[in-house]
Scaffold this active site. Sequence first.
Site, PDB file in Angstrom:
ATOM      1  N   ILE A  56       0.816  -1.210   0.000  1.00  0.00           N
ATOM      2  CA  ILE A  56       0.000   0.000   0.000  1.00  0.00           C
ATOM      3  C   ILE A  56       0.852   1.262   0.000  1.00  0.00           C
ATOM      4  CG2 ILE A  56      -0.115   0.099   2.529  1.00  0.00           C
ATOM      5  CD1 ILE A  56      -2.898   1.090   0.016  1.00  0.00           C
ATOM      6  N   TYR A 103      13.557  -2.033  11.731  1.00  0.00           N
ATOM      7  CA  TYR A 103      12.571  -1.006  12.085  1.00  0.00           C
ATOM      8  C   TYR A 103      13.158  -0.016  13.101  1.00  0.00           C
ATOM      9  CZ  TYR A 103       9.241  -4.305   9.982  1.00  0.00           C
ATOM     10  OH  TYR A 103       8.576  -5.157   9.134  1.00  0.00           O
ATOM     11  N   LEU A 119       2.459  -1.519   8.750  1.00  0.00           N
ATOM     12  CA  LEU A 119       2.710  -2.902   9.145  1.00  0.00           C
ATOM     13  C   LEU A 119       1.386  -3.629   9.406  1.00  0.00           C
ATOM     14  CD1 LEU A 119       5.663  -2.200  11.615  1.00  0.00           C
ATOM     15  CD2 LEU A 119       5.837  -3.248   9.335  1.00  0.00           C
ATOM     16  N   LYS A 142      -4.852   2.368   9.015  1.00  0.00           N
ATOM     17  CA  LYS A 142      -6.027   1.863   9.724  1.00  0.00           C
ATOM     18  C   LYS A 142      -6.044   0.324   9.648  1.00  0.00           C
ATOM     19  CE  LYS A 142      -7.484   0.512   5.863  1.00  0.00           C
ATOM     20  NZ  LYS A 142      -7.583  -0.946   5.688  1.00  0.00           N
TER      21      LYS A 142
END
Length: 411
Positions: A56, A103, A119, A142
Site C-alpha cells: 500500500i 525497524y 505494518l 487503519k
Amino acid sequence: MKRPTRECAPPNSHRHPIMTSLYGFVKRLYLAFNPPAPEAPTESPLRFGILGAAGIAPAALIYPVKNHPDAVVKAVAARDQGRADAFAKKHGIPKAYSGPGAYQKLLNDPEIDVVYNPLPNGLHYEWTMKALAAGKHVLLEKPSANTAEETRKMFAFAQEKRLVLLEAFHYRFHPATRRLKEIVDSGEIGTLTKIEASLAIPSGFVKDGDIRMVYDLGGGVMMDMGCYTLSMSRYLSGAEPTKVISAKADTLPKFPQIDIGCTATLAFPAVGGSTGLAEGLTASLDVHFRLPPGFGFVPQWPKVYARVTGTRGSAEFVGPWIYHQITVESSEEEGGPLRKRTEQRYGNLGWTTYRYQLEALIDKLRGRDPEHWFDAQDSIANMEWIEAIYKETGLGSRPPSTAEVPQATGT
C-alpha cells in the site's frame, strides 16, 4: 495549498459526456501513479521513513509525496535485505534498512521526521509507540490497533510527547466526502432514517496466505474493510452508535477466528429536528473478502458504496480514491416527487484521497490549520465499536500486543 483546479477535457468534450468521463478517469489514474513534481519544493522538507515494504505504501505515501513541495521519503525498513533494497531502488528512496533490527534502525535515524506505519494490524501498537518514543510523528494505517485500549494509549503517548499521530482514513480528506457530509447535514434529504455502507470484493483477491487471514496479526474483514464502513457511518450520522443490534460473521473451517465476511446493524441515538436523526436510525454494514460467485461460477461485482436515506430522499456515494459519484434524490416535502442529480468534487487536478490526506498532515505538522482533521477520540471510538461488533459475532476482539513498549506517564 493550491486552489482547486478544474480537470481538463479534450476539445468539444461537452458534446460527448461519456468520452469526457472516460478521459477524466484515465487522466486521474495516470496522475495517481505519475504525479507531477511540485513547482517550488522547499529547501528543508519533512522527511518520511516507511516501516515495511508494504504494497500500500506507493499509493498511500510515495506517489503523493512526489507531488508535495514540502515532503520527501528518505528511508524504508524491511527485515529482508533483498526486499528492502529492491523497494528502495524501485521508488528512488536513498536509505534501505534491513535485518532483525531494521525497524528500530529507521526510528533511530536523526534524518527522519515522520514515520509511516503500514505494518500488519497486530504490529501497529508496538511500532507506533516505539516511533513516538523516538520522537517521530506517525501516519498510522487503519485500523489503528487491535484494541481500543491500545489506540487510547498511543494517542495519550503522542499527546505527552507533543507529536502528531494520524490514523490514515484517507477518504475523509477528499472534498467529495466532505460534500456528501454537507448534503446530509443540509437537511436536503430530511431527517436521517437509515445508513448503509458496503465494501465487499469477490473471491480470488484475498488468498489463504494473506496477512489479513492471520488472527494474531489482527486479521479479519471487520478490521480491514469493516473499519471504513463503520467510520463512514459514524461520520455521516454525526453521532456515536448506542448499541450493536446484530452482527454475524462468515468464517471458514481452516480460519475459525477470521471473519471473511461480516454484517452488522448498529443503533444510533434519536435526535429531534428536520435535519436530525430519526427515532430508530440504524446503520447497516456489509463487508466481505470473498463474495461467493453467482450460480456457482459467475463472479460478483465489488460492492463499494455508502447510502444515506432520509425522510425526503437519499444520497448515495461511490468512491472516492480516483473516481467518485454522489447521487442525490430528494423532494421539497415528505412524500413529494423526487428530483435526481449527480455531483462530483475532485478539487485539485490529479489529487487522490491520499494526496489530500498528506496535505492535511503536513499542514498540521507545520502549524497550519488543515481543511479537515479528526481527533484521537474519533479513532478510539471506531476501535471501540469494532470490538463491540466482534463481541456480538462471538469471535471476540483481536489479541492485544504483548510487546514491551514505552508508556505515557498518565496511563
